[in-house]
Motif scaffolding. Structure first.
Motif, PDB file in Angstrom:
ATOM      1  N   ARG B 260      34.986  55.221  18.419  1.00 40.92           N
ATOM      2  CA  ARG B 260      34.117  54.760  17.327  1.00 40.92           C
ATOM      3  C   ARG B 260      34.881  53.825  16.401  1.00 40.92           C
ATOM      4  O   ARG B 260      34.315  52.892  15.847  1.00 40.92           O
ATOM      5  CB  ARG B 260      33.554  55.954  16.567  1.00 40.92           C
ATOM      6  CG  ARG B 260      32.438  56.674  17.322  1.00 40.92           C
ATOM      7  CD  ARG B 260      32.040  57.970  16.626  1.00 40.92           C
ATOM      8  NE  ARG B 260      31.720  57.724  15.239  1.00 40.92           N
ATOM      9  CZ  ARG B 260      31.895  58.590  14.266  1.00 40.92           C
ATOM     10  NH1 ARG B 260      32.401  59.786  14.504  1.00 40.92           N
ATOM     11  NH2 ARG B 260      31.559  58.273  13.012  1.00 40.92           N
ATOM     12  N   SER B 261      36.166  54.073  16.222  1.00 42.64           N
ATOM     13  CA  SER B 261      36.987  53.162  15.411  1.00 42.64           C
ATOM     14  C   SER B 261      37.130  51.822  16.120  1.00 42.64           C
ATOM     15  O   SER B 261      37.048  50.762  15.492  1.00 42.64           O
ATOM     16  CB  SER B 261      38.371  53.767  15.156  1.00 42.64           C
ATOM     17  OG  SER B 261      38.263  54.995  14.474  1.00 42.64           O
ATOM     18  N   TYR B 262      37.336  51.877  17.428  1.00 36.83           N
ATOM     19  CA  TYR B 262      37.466  50.646  18.214  1.00 36.83           C
ATOM     20  C   TYR B 262      36.201  49.811  18.131  1.00 36.83           C
ATOM     21  O   TYR B 262      36.227  48.606  17.892  1.00 36.83           O
ATOM     22  CB  TYR B 262      37.783  50.986  19.675  1.00 36.83           C
ATOM     23  CG  TYR B 262      38.080  49.769  20.516  1.00 36.83           C
ATOM     24  CD1 TYR B 262      37.076  49.139  21.235  1.00 36.83           C
ATOM     25  CD2 TYR B 262      39.373  49.246  20.574  1.00 36.83           C
ATOM     26  CE1 TYR B 262      37.353  48.006  21.995  1.00 36.83           C
ATOM     27  CE2 TYR B 262      39.653  48.115  21.325  1.00 36.83           C
ATOM     28  CZ  TYR B 262      38.640  47.499  22.041  1.00 36.83           C
ATOM     29  OH  TYR B 262      38.922  46.377  22.780  1.00 36.83           O
ATOM     30  N   PHE B 263      35.055  50.472  18.306  1.00 34.92           N
ATOM     31  CA  PHE B 263      33.779  49.751  18.271  1.00 34.92           C
ATOM     32  C   PHE B 263      33.499  49.199  16.876  1.00 34.92           C
ATOM     33  O   PHE B 263      32.941  48.127  16.725  1.00 34.92           O
ATOM     34  CB  PHE B 263      32.632  50.663  18.707  1.00 34.92           C
ATOM     35  CG  PHE B 263      32.574  50.906  20.191  1.00 34.92           C
ATOM     36  CD1 PHE B 263      32.174  52.139  20.684  1.00 34.92           C
ATOM     37  CD2 PHE B 263      32.886  49.902  21.094  1.00 34.92           C
ATOM     38  CE1 PHE B 263      32.103  52.371  22.052  1.00 34.92           C
ATOM     39  CE2 PHE B 263      32.822  50.121  22.467  1.00 34.92           C
ATOM     40  CZ  PHE B 263      32.429  51.358  22.947  1.00 34.92           C
ATOM     41  N   ASP B 264      33.875  49.951  15.850  1.00 38.28           N
ATOM     42  CA  ASP B 264      33.591  49.483  14.494  1.00 38.28           C
ATOM     43  C   ASP B 264      34.273  48.145  14.236  1.00 38.28           C
ATOM     44  O   ASP B 264      33.635  47.179  13.814  1.00 38.28           O
ATOM     45  CB  ASP B 264      34.061  50.515  13.458  1.00 38.28           C
ATOM     46  CG  ASP B 264      33.795  50.049  12.032  1.00 38.28           C
ATOM     47  OD1 ASP B 264      34.552  49.173  11.537  1.00 38.28           O
ATOM     48  OD2 ASP B 264      32.844  50.547  11.408  1.00 38.28           O
TER      49      ASP B 264
END
Lengths: 723, 364
Positions: B260-264
């Motif tokens: 989720r951090s990567y996608f954000d």
């Protein structure tokens, strides 16, 4: 390949091919009550097609066999259906009244089984759970006349009431394709004649090479790969035209980081980069002659900035950024600062003989994705007419399909949405109503009327980038190929949606370049290494056709921007359906380059009365009684043109004039009245629709001119002097 | 597990000003001068032609040694830019500070804020040197942010303003192997494409959720939010608990927080409300992705790629997942992010594959 125009006994025994005008039953919700079991349905009245029925809750017997992997619910509601002829049907609950209303909780997750046989011995023929939008059901299959089909709705997900319908598609309307693989390395971008023989070739490209599969007269393809020297591929789009008029078609590539123009050499044996933009995030590309000097220019949609274009002066291509204050097109043609320009298309929406620009826009704030329509005023002047024409919709669109769908002589438009959150829009052109001096309807309404709900009575819930208009079944009514669906034009103002199975193992058409890849007069599609050949051909149906390839002399060599009018017994100014029209374009849709040949289906007409070409230069060519079922090649100026009436009939005053010319003919309101002014060298200097008896010629320099008025297929000419 | 970050009590910078008295008394009290940032900030002349004019750095500019007031910072997870390394700094005019809005929105920065982001590579061949490519600035003006980009010269002595895009081709050694990149410096239109919501330019990186971490300053390691308060750059009125990104490459963190951090940071700026691709259903912002459907799981892919792909993300089926295809692709019209990279992020693609294979939602 010329095919005999007279075919009777050879045809497979089918019903008469009358263009479908079976009166569409009004869509009413009948109180036909469902049955609680197959046996009850057997004794009840059958339901009929094109009618909405309500399943009013579930208390009947569930099916014993499921026609889908989903399973079986606790109850079933049963119907019987007996088609009166062989056809293709959809059983569908994909109706807007079944969808989830925002904030509500009434979406209907339906599930259906369809059986043949008898109630004691049912066998599944089809079943569907969630193929429809928002988990509704929609499944299509062929049905046989007088056979009984049992339809059982299943409450496995949802027991609430909902509506459904059987959509019937007459066999005569059906458009299907058969795959044939071909080796086309790279991005499969084009079906277009590359070597001047008017046979559509297949073009696929990498950034460093082009592969052309050249169609041979015997239907085979001969493949050659050419190395090229560019850095950009046609990742987003490709367009084609012979912009340097050497007989070999050139290409333009649209890429995120720039655009290349690839020029063919003098004998089509090599291609090299002739011009480049490094500053454009290109989407759709087009060849079009903005300044009408006979040399094709190039338009580049920009996703993130104002659009760019190349101007061709006959020797060089000069790149302009649209918002450059020195750029020759003062209005810029799409200057929204952050772009959003996706699907540009050049059409003559106002029938005044020049190419106007419509841009399908997408993404970001509403102003950024508001579609734009620019009227071509001639002389590199354009006006933004988006608001007055009603074409300024805020949507998420990548392309639009323009054609005379209702056969009334003007170009209508299907703007295809790319997302389910925005609707598709079908816009009908009202050019035939009384217009004021500015070309706006006197009734105060917009020129284009939103007729989506009448054109698409079942709705259309498939979305994507590609929408192109072609008559695929040659019945004389232009269909729309939209993202794996064929919106089949029934000829009565409505379309019926036929959906292709685009995935493994069927690989039916999803999108692609359109052209005639076996030269049989029925249009085919090419995409992803597969030719999808049209299953219709000259042996299995009664339909006739005509293809027209243009060879411009004063106009650009491909005739891009020309308006072609074909009249035949069922399609002419006296019939309900007017003569058929096409504008020659490069290109259609979003990513692909489709054939530059104009293609017309003639239905069952066994002759064509005339073909009229309104060239961008102002030349008019008329071919009377052309041979049909062949490719007609027309060289500009080769015919005698339209019949000309004696010049005494038209009086111009004052003559000489400093500003205005008054004409003594009553031509207001005539749909096709156009005035054209030629200078003494024969060059077209003014051109527009004739909307009143007065023409403003103040912008002309002093000299001798000829005024020509084309009105209802007749020409009047008169000389005048501008002081 | 997730760590609750605390911060030190704010420390007041003592400002001592004493007046010297002209008395017979020989004693005087020295004035400790207030430290002033030597950054040259002439708002009407911005953007300057040369990066050196700003005076952000002392000594050799290519050392990126910041002057007083130019505060270095880093993010929990950062955007993939063809493996370029980044050094980020922030500067504000005297007596101005930013305000917290919420965890997932960039701070409300004062007029005159300059965000500085330097892109460079180490071990550039043939001489295994460090090569600075570009320095991107965002300058907060009266109404809107302005973008300014500076391209470094080969001798690394200066960077000059450029608004056109440009390719720079070179080789460098990455994880022991030589790698080539045709690095694209974005033109000004491309800056805006990512850095905007509904036409309003805005920063992406400096959001509380991504700033909330420690940084090793010259005087020791400290939480960045605390340091910004200490510097006077941030008002001290934000909550103790900030729902923060993790470092996506930190294998000690749970997979779902990492992805989720990567996608954000790689996707949310376009795939969110009011952004470039708001019309697609995905919503990749960290604060929205506890809901798997916002990540595209079991969501039908309506943008055609090939006949084998029907979903944005199909659990345990990367070949039927448009998201995987796009992150794994270098094709101009399919790759994601759409702009900002020309190479594939091998490590990111592996993370995505791991995540897709870990999902067990049944789409049907």
């Amino acid at each position: 390949m010329i095919k005999p125009t007279n075919k009777n006994s050879d045809i497979m025994k089918k019903k008469l091919l009358i263009i479908i005008a079976i009166g569409i039953l009004p869509v009413i919700s009948l109180a036909q009550i469902s049955s609680n079991s197959c046996d009850d349905a057997e004794t009840a009245s059958p339901i009929i097609g094109n009618t909405v029925y309500t399943v009013d809750g579930f208390d009947g017997t569930a099916v014993s066999t499921s026609c889908s992997t989903t399973g079986i619910g606790t109850h079933g509601e049963w119907y019987k259906y007996t088609p009166t002829s062989d056809m293709y049907i959809y059983i569908t609950s994909e109706l807007s009244q079944n969808f989830n209303v925002a904030g509500g909780n009434n979406s209907h997750d339906t599930f259906v089984h369809i059986f043949t046989g008898t109630c004691s011995n049912l066998s599944c023929i089809a079943g569907d759970d969630d193929s429809g939008y928002q988990d509704t059901s929609r499944t299509g299959f062929s049905v046989v006349a007088n056979e009984t089909y049992y339809i059982a709705w299943d409450n496995i997900w949802d027991s609430a009431s909902f509506d459904f319908k059987i959509v019937e598609i007459d066999t005569d309307l059906m458009i299907t394709f058969t795959n044939s693989t071909i080796n086309a390395p790279g991005l499969d971008r084009g079906v277009v004649d590359m070597n001047g023989d008017h046979l559509d070739d297949i073009v696929s490209i990498h950034s460093t090479n082009i592969t052309i599969n050249e169609q041979q007269p015997n239907g085979t393809f001969s493949s050659t790969m050419y190395s090229t020297d560019g850095i950009y591929s046609a990742s987003w789009s490709m367009a084609a035209a012979d912009y340097d008029r050497n007989g070999y078609t050139d290409l333009v590539y649209g890429n995120s980081s720039g655009a290349h123009v690839l020029k063919a050499n003098s004998d089509g044996t090599a291609y090299s980069v002739a011009a480049t933009s490094h500053s454009v995030f290109t989407q759709r590309t087009n060849f079009v002659d903005f300044d009408n000097n006979g040399d094709l220019d190039i338009f580049l949609c920009d996703d993130v900035a104002p659009n760019e274009y190349f101007i061709n002066d006959g020797t060089d291509l000069t790149l302009w950024e649209g918002d450059d204050p020195n750029a020759p097109i003062a209005e810029g043609l799409g200057l929204y600062p952050s772009g959003g320009n996706y699907g540009s298309i050049w059409i003559d929406y106002d029938n005044d003989g020049d190419a106007d620009l419509f841009i399908a826009k997408c993404g970001g704030e509403p102003a950024r994705r508001q579609n734009e329509l620019f009227k071509n005023n001639g002389g590199l002047s354009f006006s933004d007419v988006s608001v007055n024409t009603g074409m300024d919709k805020v949507l998420s669109t990548w392309s639009s399909a323009w054609a005379d769908f209702d056969n009334d002589g003007d170009m209508d438009c299907f703007v295809g949405s790319s997302v389910s959150s925005e609707p598709h829009v079908f816009m009908t052109n009202r050019l035939e109503v009384p217009l004021d001096g500015n070309g706006n309807p006197i009734d105060g309404g917009p020129l284009f009327e939103d007729t989506t709900s009448t054109a698409l009575p079942e709705g259309f819930y498939s979305f994507g980038h590609e929408n192109v208009p072609y008559d695929f079944n040659n019945d004389g009514y232009v269909d729309i190929f939209s993202n794996g669906n064929m919106l089949i034009n029934k000829g009565d103002g409505t379309f019926v949606v036929y959906s292709y199975n685009t995935t493994n193992p069927d690989y039916e058409p999803r999108e692609g370049a359109v052209g005639d890849l076996n030269n049989d007069g029925f249009l085919d599609i090419f995409d992803s290494g597969r030719i999808k050949y049209n299953d219709l051909n000259n042996d299995n149906n009664d339909r006739n056709w005509l293809k027209i390839a243009l060879n411009g002399t004063s106009s650009n060599i491909n005739g891009i921007g020309a308006r072609i009018v074909v009249s035949s017994p069922s399609f002419n100014s006296n019939a309900t359906n007017k003569s058929q029209i096409r504008d020659v374009r490069s290109a259609e849709g979003f990513a692909y380059m489709s054939s530059l040949n104009a293609h017309f289906g003639l239905g069952t007409d066994t002759s064509a009365d005339s073909v009229t070409i309104y060239w961008p230069s102002g030349t008019v060519d008329v071919i009377v009684n052309p041979t049909i079922n062949q490719t007609l090649v027309v060289t500009e100026g080769e015919t005698l043109g339209l019949p000309s009436t004696a010049s005494d009939d038209m009086i111009l005053f004052p003559n000489p004039t400093k500003r205005f010319l008054n004409i003594n003919m009553n031509v207001i309101g005539s749909e096709r009245a156009i005035y054209t002014v030629f200078d003494i060298t024969g060059r077209r200097v003014l051109n527009n629709r004739l909307l009143s008896n007065t023409i403003d010629v103040s912008m002309l320099s002093s000299g001798n001119y000829i005024l020509r008025i084309i009105n209802n297929g007749k020409i009047n000419t008169q000389k005048f002097i501008k002081q | 597990m997730f760590h609750k970050h605390t911060y030190l009590l704010k420390v007041l910078i003592p400002l001592v000003a004493l007046m010297a008295s002209c008395s017979d008394d020989d004693r005087y009290i020295g004035v400790v001068p207030e430290q002033i940032s030597p950054v040259i900030f002439n708002i009407d002349s911005l953007p300057y032609t040369n990066l050196s004019t700003y005076n952000f750095f002392e000594g050799n500019m290519s050392n990126l040694d910041p002057v007083y007031g130019v505060l270095p910072y880093d993010l929990n997870s950062s955007l993939f830019s063809d493996y370029a390394l980044k050094k980020r700094f922030i500067w504000m005019p005297k007596d101005s500070s930013a305000t917290y809005i919420n965890d997932f929105t960039s701070f409300d920065f004062p007029i005159g804020t300059i965000l500085i982001k330097n892109f460079f590579y180490n071990d550039v061949l043939p001489n295994m040197v460090t090569k600075l490519i570009e320095t991107r600035l965002m300058i907060k003006r009266e109404d809107d942010w302005t973008f300014a980009n500076y391209e470094w010269n080969d001798t690394q002595t200066e960077a000059v303003y450029t608004s056109d895009n440009k390719f720079v081709n070179f080789d460098w050694v990455y994880k022991g192997e030589p790698k080539n990149v045709n690095y694209k410096i974005p033109g000004i239109s491309e800056c805006f494409t990512c850095h905007n919501k509904y036409g309003t330019p805005l920063p992406i990186g400096p959001k509380p959720q991504n700033i909330n971490r420690n940084y090793s300053y010259e005087d020791g390691s400290k939480n960045q939010l605390a340091k910004w308060v200490e510097q006077g750059y941030l008002k001290d009125n934000f909550p103790t608990f900030i729902n923060s990104l993790v470092s996506w490459s930190d294998e000690t963190q749970p997979l779902d927080l990492r992805i989720r951090s990567y996608f954000d940071i790689n996707c949310a700026h376009c795939h969110s409300d009011e952004s470039y691709c708001e019309y697609a259903p995905m919503r990749f912002a960290f604060n929205e992705t506890e809901d798997l459907s916002n990540l595209g799981v079991c969501v039908e892919s309506i943008f055609y790629i090939n006949p084998d792909i029907s979903y944005v993300v199909k659990p345990q089926d990367i070949d039927n997942s448009a998201l995987y295809y796009r992150l794994n692709s270098n094709q101009d019209q399919y790759k994601m992010p759409l702009i900002g990279r020309t190479l594939k992020h091998e490590e990111g693609v592996k993370l995505i594959e791991e995540w897709i294979n870990s999902l067990n939602t049944d789409c049907d």
